[in-house]
Motif scaffolding. Sequence first.
Motif, PDB file in Angstrom:
ATOM      1  N   TYR A 148      55.722  55.674  53.770  1.00 31.64           N
ATOM      2  CA  TYR A 148      57.138  55.437  53.489  1.00 31.64           C
ATOM      3  C   TYR A 148      57.965  56.720  53.380  1.00 31.64           C
ATOM      4  O   TYR A 148      59.054  56.796  53.922  1.00 31.64           O
ATOM      5  CB  TYR A 148      57.280  54.598  52.219  1.00 31.64           C
ATOM      6  N   ARG A 149      57.461  57.732  52.723  1.00 34.03           N
ATOM      7  CA  ARG A 149      58.231  58.982  52.633  1.00 34.03           C
ATOM      8  C   ARG A 149      58.231  59.727  53.957  1.00 34.03           C
ATOM      9  O   ARG A 149      59.278  60.167  54.448  1.00 34.03           O
ATOM     10  CB  ARG A 149      57.633  59.871  51.540  1.00 34.03           C
ATOM     11  N   GLY A 241      61.926  55.292  51.030  1.00 37.61           N
ATOM     12  CA  GLY A 241      61.401  55.031  52.361  1.00 37.61           C
ATOM     13  C   GLY A 241      61.114  53.567  52.587  1.00 37.61           C
ATOM     14  O   GLY A 241      61.310  53.047  53.691  1.00 37.61           O
TER      15      GLY A 241
END
Length: 352
Positions: A148-149, A241
């Motif tokens: 996600y990041r 994210g």
Amino acid sequence: MANPFQLSVVIPNLNRASSLVRAVLSVRDDSPDAEIIVVDDCSDADLSAEYACLQDIGVRVFRQEVRRRGGAARNRGVRHASGTHVSFLDSDDVWMPGRHDRIRRFYGVPGTERTVLVSGALLHVNGEIRKPHQPLWRPGSALVDYVYRDMGRVQTSMMTLPIEIARACPWDETLRVNQDTDLAMRLDRLGIGFHIDSEPGIIKEESICPGRLTTGTETADLSHAWYRRESADWSPAARSGYHLQDRVWRLADSGRRREAFAALARSLCPPVSLRETLRRALCMTVRPQLYERLRESYRARVQVPRAVDAVQKAAGETWRVLDARAHSFCAVAQSGFGQRGQEPASAAVEAA
């Protein structure tokens, strides 16, 4: 002495005929010795003809008596697998040439016994082969941060793992969405390592299709419920994210545009990719189909060359050839099935 390497490939299926055959043929072409297991999740369509012909070429086919979704189908495939390692493949994706050898070489290296191999991917979007950005793994990074990041891909069809790990940590059968990320996060928390392969091993189907199982109006809420359950220990960037990569497009696809823009604003606290934020904002403003047309028009007007390398060209040809072969396979299966004298629906599947 360790057992010699043997790969099993598990493919869940629901109501797909031609694309399933395309997926199976792609594996068989590259891995003639691999065990291929198809688990039908109680399809409404009668696929007996196709399944019978797939069995004729050595594919093992099982049928769920009630629909239990992809996680349960994959778990059943794992239970029946006889290989030392298992790969997963969605029934609308394609296995690329050379993947089997890379998997075998990777697990032949000492120290990989507790590692998930994540193959690279190309995307098939409305007839075009695209190469997505796959970031480098940051040493010490949590899996959820990578996904996600950093916006890394760790999706179902990309994963291979030792069979013992697959059986000890099964798919969550209660989930309809986020199944791949959920499994990867649980493996990561158990101390299972991940290796990101830079070489494409699959072509993932990502064409716009309203009937896809992950785009129903309720999936935004199902995904968000999973996020609330799992995200207590996530970093702030991973939470941003998630909203950027998951919640925004699910809400937009559900027609909940105001909530989608609110989720997009939430993804800026903190920002993880301003470029992706702007792209998604534009896509939601003009709608995906118009966005794609504007994108192509812009490229033509300013004469931006389409970056298509030899790997993408070869992948496109592989997809087209497999697609044609799959349609022919299904046509032959349908025309010849009446001569088999078999019962419809469940005759061409193995006993439980």
